[in-house]
Design an enzyme around this catalytic site. Structure first.
Site, PDB file in Angstrom:
ATOM      1  CE  LYS A 172      31.441  31.272 -62.300  1.00  6.52           C
ATOM      2  NZ  LYS A 172      31.423  30.594 -60.998  1.00  6.52           N
ATOM      3  CD  GLU A 247      30.251  21.226 -75.974  1.00  8.16           C
ATOM      4  OE1 GLU A 247      29.236  20.500 -75.821  1.00  8.16           O
ATOM      5  OE2 GLU A 247      30.788  21.382 -77.075  1.00  8.16           O
ATOM      6  CB  CYS A 281      26.985  16.868 -70.140  1.00 13.75           C
ATOM      7  SG  CYS A 281      28.710  16.856 -70.550  1.00 13.75           S
ATOM      8  CD  GLU A 379      21.926  17.758 -68.498  1.00 12.45           C
ATOM      9  OE1 GLU A 379      21.923  18.983 -68.296  1.00 12.45           O
ATOM     10  OE2 GLU A 379      22.856  17.155 -69.055  1.00 12.45           O
TER      11      GLU A 379
HETATM   12  P1  NDP Z   1      24.877  26.479 -64.327  1.00 13.40           P
HETATM   13  O1  NDP Z   1      24.702  26.478 -65.781  1.00 13.40           O
HETATM   14  O2  NDP Z   1      24.037  27.415 -63.535  1.00 13.40           O
HETATM   15  O3  NDP Z   1      26.402  26.774 -63.938  1.00 13.40           O
HETATM   16  C1  NDP Z   1      27.497  26.559 -64.796  1.00 13.40           C
HETATM   17  C2  NDP Z   1      28.492  27.696 -64.631  1.00 13.40           C
HETATM   18  O4  NDP Z   1      27.859  28.925 -65.038  1.00 13.40           O
HETATM   19  C3  NDP Z   1      28.903  27.912 -63.170  1.00 13.40           C
HETATM   20  O5  NDP Z   1      30.240  28.318 -63.119  1.00 13.40           O
HETATM   21  C4  NDP Z   1      27.986  29.040 -62.742  1.00 13.40           C
HETATM   22  O6  NDP Z   1      28.465  29.749 -61.628  1.00 13.40           O
HETATM   23  C5  NDP Z   1      27.962  29.884 -63.996  1.00 13.40           C
HETATM   24  N1  NDP Z   1      26.832  30.810 -64.060  1.00 13.40           N
HETATM   25  C6  NDP Z   1      25.622  30.707 -63.472  1.00 13.40           C
HETATM   26  N2  NDP Z   1      24.862  31.775 -63.769  1.00 13.40           N
HETATM   27  C7  NDP Z   1      25.602  32.583 -64.562  1.00 13.40           C
HETATM   28  C8  NDP Z   1      25.371  33.847 -65.186  1.00 13.40           C
HETATM   29  N3  NDP Z   1      24.211  34.488 -65.059  1.00 13.40           N
HETATM   30  N4  NDP Z   1      26.354  34.391 -65.927  1.00 13.40           N
HETATM   31  C9  NDP Z   1      27.525  33.747 -66.084  1.00 13.40           C
HETATM   32  N5  NDP Z   1      27.810  32.564 -65.498  1.00 13.40           N
HETATM   33  C10 NDP Z   1      26.860  31.971 -64.758  1.00 13.40           C
HETATM   34  O7  NDP Z   1      24.695  25.034 -63.785  1.00 13.40           O
HETATM   35  P2  NDP Z   1      24.607  24.576 -62.262  1.00 13.40           P
HETATM   36  O8  NDP Z   1      25.968  24.287 -61.799  1.00 13.40           O
HETATM   37  O9  NDP Z   1      23.798  25.514 -61.444  1.00 13.40           O
HETATM   38  O10 NDP Z   1      23.783  23.252 -62.421  1.00 13.40           O
HETATM   39  C11 NDP Z   1      22.401  23.323 -62.756  1.00 13.40           C
HETATM   40  C12 NDP Z   1      22.047  22.248 -63.744  1.00 13.40           C
HETATM   41  O11 NDP Z   1      22.829  22.404 -64.927  1.00 13.40           O
HETATM   42  C13 NDP Z   1      22.365  20.850 -63.295  1.00 13.40           C
HETATM   43  O12 NDP Z   1      21.393  20.351 -62.476  1.00 13.40           O
HETATM   44  C14 NDP Z   1      22.481  20.146 -64.599  1.00 13.40           C
HETATM   45  O13 NDP Z   1      21.200  19.804 -65.076  1.00 13.40           O
HETATM   46  C15 NDP Z   1      23.086  21.147 -65.514  1.00 13.40           C
HETATM   47  N6  NDP Z   1      24.541  21.010 -65.685  1.00 13.40           N
HETATM   48  C16 NDP Z   1      25.006  20.556 -66.865  1.00 13.40           C
HETATM   49  C17 NDP Z   1      26.347  20.388 -67.061  1.00 13.40           C
HETATM   50  C18 NDP Z   1      26.873  19.872 -68.342  1.00 13.40           C
HETATM   51  O14 NDP Z   1      28.068  19.625 -68.452  1.00 13.40           O
HETATM   52  N7  NDP Z   1      26.041  19.704 -69.336  1.00 13.40           N
HETATM   53  C19 NDP Z   1      27.325  20.669 -66.018  1.00 13.40           C
HETATM   54  C20 NDP Z   1      26.747  21.180 -64.805  1.00 13.40           C
HETATM   55  C21 NDP Z   1      25.400  21.351 -64.674  1.00 13.40           C
HETATM   56  P3  NDP Z   1      28.159  29.306 -60.108  1.00 13.40           P
HETATM   57  O15 NDP Z   1      27.411  28.039 -60.149  1.00 13.40           O
HETATM   58  O16 NDP Z   1      29.473  29.194 -59.495  1.00 13.40           O
HETATM   59  O17 NDP Z   1      27.368  30.434 -59.524  1.00 13.40           O
END
Ligand code: NDP
Length: 478
Positions: A172, A247, A281, A379
């Site tokens: 996903k 991660e 990250c 972050e």
């Molecule tokens: P999320 O952690 O919300 O999203 C990461 C993945 O998890 C996406 O595919 C998302 O789906 C999915 N997801 C969200 N909610 C659920 C759930 N309840 N159950 C299972 N899967 C879920 O990060 P965001 O993309 O919303 O970004 C928010 C913040 O996260 C950023 O501002 C940043 O601070 C941090 N971030 C950190 C990253 C890293 O590599 N450390 C990478 C990206 C973000 P979908 O978004 O498609 O609904």
């Protein structure tokens, strides 16, 4: 406009809902309409992966090598076109996007060869005549939940080892960037991967991600994303007895000591803090600078930061692309306001009005901060770095470690003594000396400590720990 469909059990499957993939450099440019799954489609994909598992987990390593190596070759051959797609859907500038595609291709080729190197051990038993064999087997159906910031590399570094070791997959991707993940699905599908071994289900985390995490037919979850989502997923996996790997974020320190090579320190920090719009990250988000070099370093960094050309990701002159979406742009601006309210001096960070409508902001530096401020604890995930002054190396190291995160940490110094001490004492999974905190090779372990990561490392030969399970067999020859 084409609607991109899910891949379930070797068939392209549509759903009643779709979502638009919008170019953050130009919101008038729609990359495509992508199907958005409900729980039923996710369950069907899990079932397809379950059905495909017995044959794939017993397939020959040569078959797995051939599929993965061919996928790697195709990705590399299409690097310009896939790089263009990546730049359009995520907003990183074209050279960075092509670089990410190349990395994804290399990852597939690396793990193709890993399929041939699974190995095992034969150990003499303490019991006379008995032999002990330690072998590795595939874990089962792996659910993968990936973020938006590396739309092709992160899916690649989860999919390739999972398939190499005989697992089947349901991916996903982040809803914001399904395009590159869809292209990987197409490449694997056309590359003679048996039906159901790899399945792509696009849609919301709260629907598709949730189904993967809660299904008793999924054996393991590999997640990259935010701390909040990661921790919630981890707790659910623990309850249901799934293997999991998380991660999550970082608040990565870059320590700059008085004896640093100034040009190198500025170049490394500029790259680590602002390249890829700071949406990594491993970005250098806390700059910890000792007093003797502080003024020179800040002055030089601000000058170079201001000279960075922000623009459309496909524009040749652009050195930094837009922020990924409005929500992230608002989050970046919110943190700058918080830092200001807490007493920091802000350089840059202005919203930019460019020829195409997009989510543009200038890179920003928050100066005169202390490590207790929110800007140094949480972050931000944008082109925003903050600076803390330290009296000496010892204080700088203590500040670097004073965080709940532990992904990467960097130091700029010409002293072997301090570099060696930092390497040993910095509490992070990855250490960089005179180099940006971000930007790691594809054949070595990636991951962190403390609140940044949970479970075995990703990438390189260490990926085997997550994607295999160990079996210990006692053989009594009689
Ligand atoms: P999320 O952690 O919300 O999203 C990461 C993945 O998890 C996406 O595919 C998302 O789906 C999915 N997801 C969200 N909610 C659920 C759930 N309840 N159950 C299972 N899967 C879920 O990060 P965001 O993309 O919303 O970004 C928010 C913040 O996260 C950023 O501002 C940043 O601070 C941090 N971030 C950190 C990253 C890293 O590599 N450390 C990478 C990206 C973000 P979908 O978004 O498609 O609904």
């Amino acid at each position: 406009m084409t609607t991109y469909q899910h891949l379930v059990g070797g068939e392209w499957v549509s759903s009643s809902r779709t979502s638009q993939n919008v170019n953050p450099s130009d919101t008038n440019d729609i990359v495509g309409d992508f199907a958005e799954a409900d729980g039923e489609i996710a369950h069907a994909a899990i079932q397809a992966a379950r059905d495909a598992f017995p044959a794939w987990s017993r397939s020959s390593p040569q078959q797995r090598f051939d599929v993965l190596d061919a996928a790697g070759n195709t990705i590399l051959a299409r690097k310009e076109e896939l790089g263009m797609l990546l730049a359009r859907e995520e907003g990183k500038i074209l050279p960075e996007a092509i670089g990410e595609v190349v990395r994804a291709g290399q990852i597939f080729k690396f793990f193709a060869a890993e399929a041939l190197r699974v190995g095992g051990e034969i150990v003499p038993s303490v019991r006379p005549g008995m032999t002990v064999e330690v072998t590795r087997e595939a874990v089962g159906v792996i659910g993968m939940i990936t973020p938006w910031n590396f739309p092709i590399a992160i899916p690649a570094w989860k999919i390739a080892p999972a398939l190499a070791f005989g697992n089947t997959v349901v991916l996903k991707p982040a809803e914001l960037v399904p395009g590159c993940a869809w292209e990987i699905a197409k490449i694997l599908h056309e590359g003679k991967l048996p039906p159901g071994v790899f399945n792509l289900v696009m849609g919301k985390g709260s629907v598709v991600g949730e189904t993967l995490v809660s299904s008793k037919h999924v054996d393991a979850i590999s997640f990259t994303g935010s701390v909040k989502t990661g921790r919630a997923i981890g707790a659910r996996c623990f309850e249901s007895g799934k293997k999991f790997q998380l991660e999550m974020g970082g608040k990565n320190p870059m320590v700059v000591l008085d004896d640093a090579d100034l040009d190198n320190a500025i170049a490394s920090t500029l790259n680590g803090s602002f390249f890829s719009t700071g949406q990594r990250c491993t970005a250098s988000s806390r700059l910890i600078v000792t007093a003797g070099i502080y003024d020179k370093f800040i002055e030089g960094l601000i000058a170079q930061m201001r000279a960075l050309r922000v623009g459309h990701a496909l524009e040749k002159s652009s050195q930094m692309g837009p922020v990924v979406d409005k929500r992230q742009l608002d989050q970046n601006q919110m943190y700058l306001q918080i830092a200001k309210d807490d007493g920091a001096q802000i350089f840059g960070g202005e919203l930019l009005d460019l020829p195409t409508p997009g989510f543009y902001m200038a890179p920003a530096l928050a100066v005169d901060t202390n490590n207790a401020m929110r800007i140094n604890r949480e972050e931000v995930f944008g082109p925003v770095a903050s600076v803390v002054k330290a009296a000496n190396y010892e204080e700088a190291l203590a500040l670097a470690n004073d965080t709940e995160f532990g992904l990467s940490a960097g130091i700029c110094t010409t002293s072997l003594k301090y570099a060696a001490h930092f390497k040993r004492n910095a509490e992070a999974g990855m250490i960089m000396v005179n180099a940006p905190t971000a930007g790691v090779d594809y054949h070595v372990p990636f991951g962190g400590r403390k609140g940044s990561s949970y479970g075995p490392r990703e990438q390189g030969s260490y990926a085997r720990e997550f994607y295999t399970t160990v079996k210990t067999t006692y053989i009594n020859p009689l």
